[in-house]
Design an enzyme around this catalytic site. Structure first.
Site, PDB file in Angstrom:
ATOM      1  N   THR A   1      -6.498  -0.220   7.401  1.00  0.00           N
ATOM      2  CA  THR A   1      -6.670  -0.889   6.103  1.00  0.00           C
ATOM      3  C   THR A   1      -5.698  -2.052   5.963  1.00  0.00           C
ATOM      4  OG1 THR A   1      -7.401   1.162   5.058  1.00  0.00           O
ATOM      5  CG2 THR A   1      -6.558  -0.560   3.592  1.00  0.00           C
TER       6      THR A   1
ATOM      7  N   PRO B   1       1.844  12.002  -5.932  1.00  0.00           N
ATOM      8  CA  PRO B   1       1.785  12.620  -7.261  1.00  0.00           C
ATOM      9  C   PRO B   1       0.512  12.272  -8.021  1.00  0.00           C
ATOM     10  CG  PRO B   1       3.377  10.799  -7.215  1.00  0.00           C
ATOM     11  CD  PRO B   1       2.988  11.077  -5.793  1.00  0.00           C
TER      12      PRO B   1
ATOM     13  N   LYS C   1       3.631   6.481   8.933  1.00  0.00           N
ATOM     14  CA  LYS C   1       3.501   7.657   9.803  1.00  0.00           C
ATOM     15  C   LYS C   1       3.742   7.226  11.237  1.00  0.00           C
ATOM     16  CE  LYS C   1       0.252  10.292   6.993  1.00  0.00           C
ATOM     17  NZ  LYS C   1      -1.027  11.037   7.009  1.00  0.00           N
TER      18      LYS C   1
ATOM     19  N   ASP D   1       0.868  -1.178   0.000  1.00  0.00           N
ATOM     20  CA  ASP D   1       0.000   0.000   0.000  1.00  0.00           C
ATOM     21  C   ASP D   1       0.906   1.230   0.000  1.00  0.00           C
ATOM     22  OD1 ASP D   1      -2.339   1.410  -0.151  1.00  0.00           O
ATOM     23  OD2 ASP D   1      -3.194   0.631   1.694  1.00  0.00           O
ATOM     24  N   GLU D   2       0.310   2.412  -0.204  1.00  0.00           N
ATOM     25  CA  GLU D   2       1.184   3.598  -0.275  1.00  0.00           C
ATOM     26  C   GLU D   2       1.591   4.065   1.113  1.00  0.00           C
ATOM     27  OE1 GLU D   2      -1.962   4.007   0.201  1.00  0.00           O
ATOM     28  OE2 GLU D   2      -2.713   5.992  -0.423  1.00  0.00           O
ATOM     29  N   VAL D   3       0.678   3.969   2.099  1.00  0.00           N
ATOM     30  CA  VAL D   3       0.959   4.570   3.403  1.00  0.00           C
ATOM     31  C   VAL D   3       0.405   3.707   4.535  1.00  0.00           C
ATOM     32  CG1 VAL D   3      -1.149   6.015   3.376  1.00  0.00           C
ATOM     33  CG2 VAL D   3       0.828   6.747   4.737  1.00  0.00           C
ATOM     34  N   ASP D   4       1.131   3.699   5.635  1.00  0.00           N
ATOM     35  CA  ASP D   4       0.627   3.098   6.868  1.00  0.00           C
ATOM     36  C   ASP D   4       0.276   4.269   7.784  1.00  0.00           C
ATOM     37  OD1 ASP D   4       0.147   1.839   9.247  1.00  0.00           O
ATOM     38  OD2 ASP D   4       2.073   0.800   9.364  1.00  0.00           O
ATOM     39  N   ASP D   5      -1.000   4.591   7.832  1.00  0.00           N
ATOM     40  CA  ASP D   5      -1.463   5.743   8.628  1.00  0.00           C
ATOM     41  C   ASP D   5      -1.997   5.199   9.957  1.00  0.00           C
ATOM     42  OD1 ASP D   5      -2.945   7.932   9.657  1.00  0.00           O
ATOM     43  OD2 ASP D   5      -3.198   8.783   7.686  1.00  0.00           O
TER      44      ASP D   5
ATOM     45  N   TRP E   1       0.485  15.602   6.199  1.00  0.00           N
ATOM     46  CA  TRP E   1      -0.448  15.339   5.101  1.00  0.00           C
ATOM     47  C   TRP E   1       0.404  15.024   3.867  1.00  0.00           C
ATOM     48  CZ3 TRP E   1      -4.272  19.562   2.871  1.00  0.00           C
ATOM     49  CH2 TRP E   1      -5.056  18.983   1.862  1.00  0.00           C
TER      50      TRP E   1
END
Lengths: 182, 182
Positions: B104, B157, B128, B96-100, B153
């Site tokens: 998810t 792209p 993060k 995935d793009e991010v682990d916030d 935040w």
């Protein structure tokens, strides 16, 4: 000149997709879902989602068997099934990066038509102006290529080993083209 | 500073993924398949394919219902089913793009574990550094974040309206960071 390479940077891909999104809006085609053909369609499809905000369903096609030999017929490596109800009666935007021999696109169109969509529109970054192995069926009324180019070897950014070098090679290519057309 | 924006250009994404591919190789984790979490994982997953050449299966998760309201539980919008045999006994690289909040990722891990993979490794561009809503289950032994950053935040792209402006904003941000660290 089949050996001539045509470089495309990520930012160019982004802008081509943005232009296609505007074309869709101008043509009043308002898709319900995006179907991305993997793996070349994944990046254009994700960018398209930014501009038209529709869900993306991914389908995977491979012309390589487990023996890694190229075959003349595709194998589905992931296909829509539980989501085929998402296709029925819907307007589908089918996205791939390139229309080369048209074989992959026509195969996917044929399979998706079995799910009875209202319409399928086909969208690609580049259409190669060459003899195609197959035609689209008459159900395809909307076809959106961002660019029409000769039978060149297209170098996409996601395939680059050195992306900085790739980006520079595109810039040099575009400058050559610009100076030629002066 | 939650309002501070962290810009990431396409070329940076490409290089982060290339670095992660090298990390995978160095750690002797050799995945059989890539599972991309849609839609944020599509672009990193496609780039990873360039470096490790494994098939990509896409799964879609949405926290938005048909009423477009945010929900606290995810809905599967596309899931692996006919391909679950591709997961059983296999080494899976989940991207995935991010682990916030981790919600998810942990949800997808939990669902994929039902298919009895040999192992699941988790890979993201940015983790993060913040309190997570959930933890990974003990089955997750390999976790590869390319960057660890604060609770900023992140501007990816593919979400940019003006990609040239976005690329410039990243450049300016990196220059500010470099001059601060002098």
């Amino acid at each position: 000149m089949k050996d001539e390479k045509y470089y495309v940077s990520y930012n160019t891909v982004h802008n081509l997709v943005k232009g296609l999104a505007q074309k869709l809006i101008d043509s009043s085609f308002n898709p319900d879902v995006i179907v991305a053909i993997g793996s070349g369609g994944f990046i254009p499809a994700r960018i398209m989602k930014t501009f038209i905000n529709r869900p993306i369903y991914a389908v995977g096609i491979s012309y390589y068997g487990v023996d890694k030999k190229h075959k003349n017929y595709p194998t589905k490596i992931q296909w829509i099934d539980e989501v085929q109800e998402q296709i029925r009666g819907k307007k589908v935007l089918l996205i791939d990066e390139v229309d080369d021999t048209r074989a992959t696109l026509a195969y996917c169109v044929g399979e998706l038509l079995k799910y009875k969509p209202e319409e399928i529109a086909v969208l690609v970054l580049q259409n190669k102006l060459k003899e195609k192995d197959v035609n689209f069926p008459p159900e395809i009324k909307r076809y959106y290529p961002a660019q029409e180019i000769g039978d060149l070897w297209i170098k996409y950014p996601w395939d680059a080993d050195d992306i900085e070098e790739h980006t520079k090679l595109e810039k040099a290519m575009l400058e050559r083209q610009a100076s030629r057309s002066k």
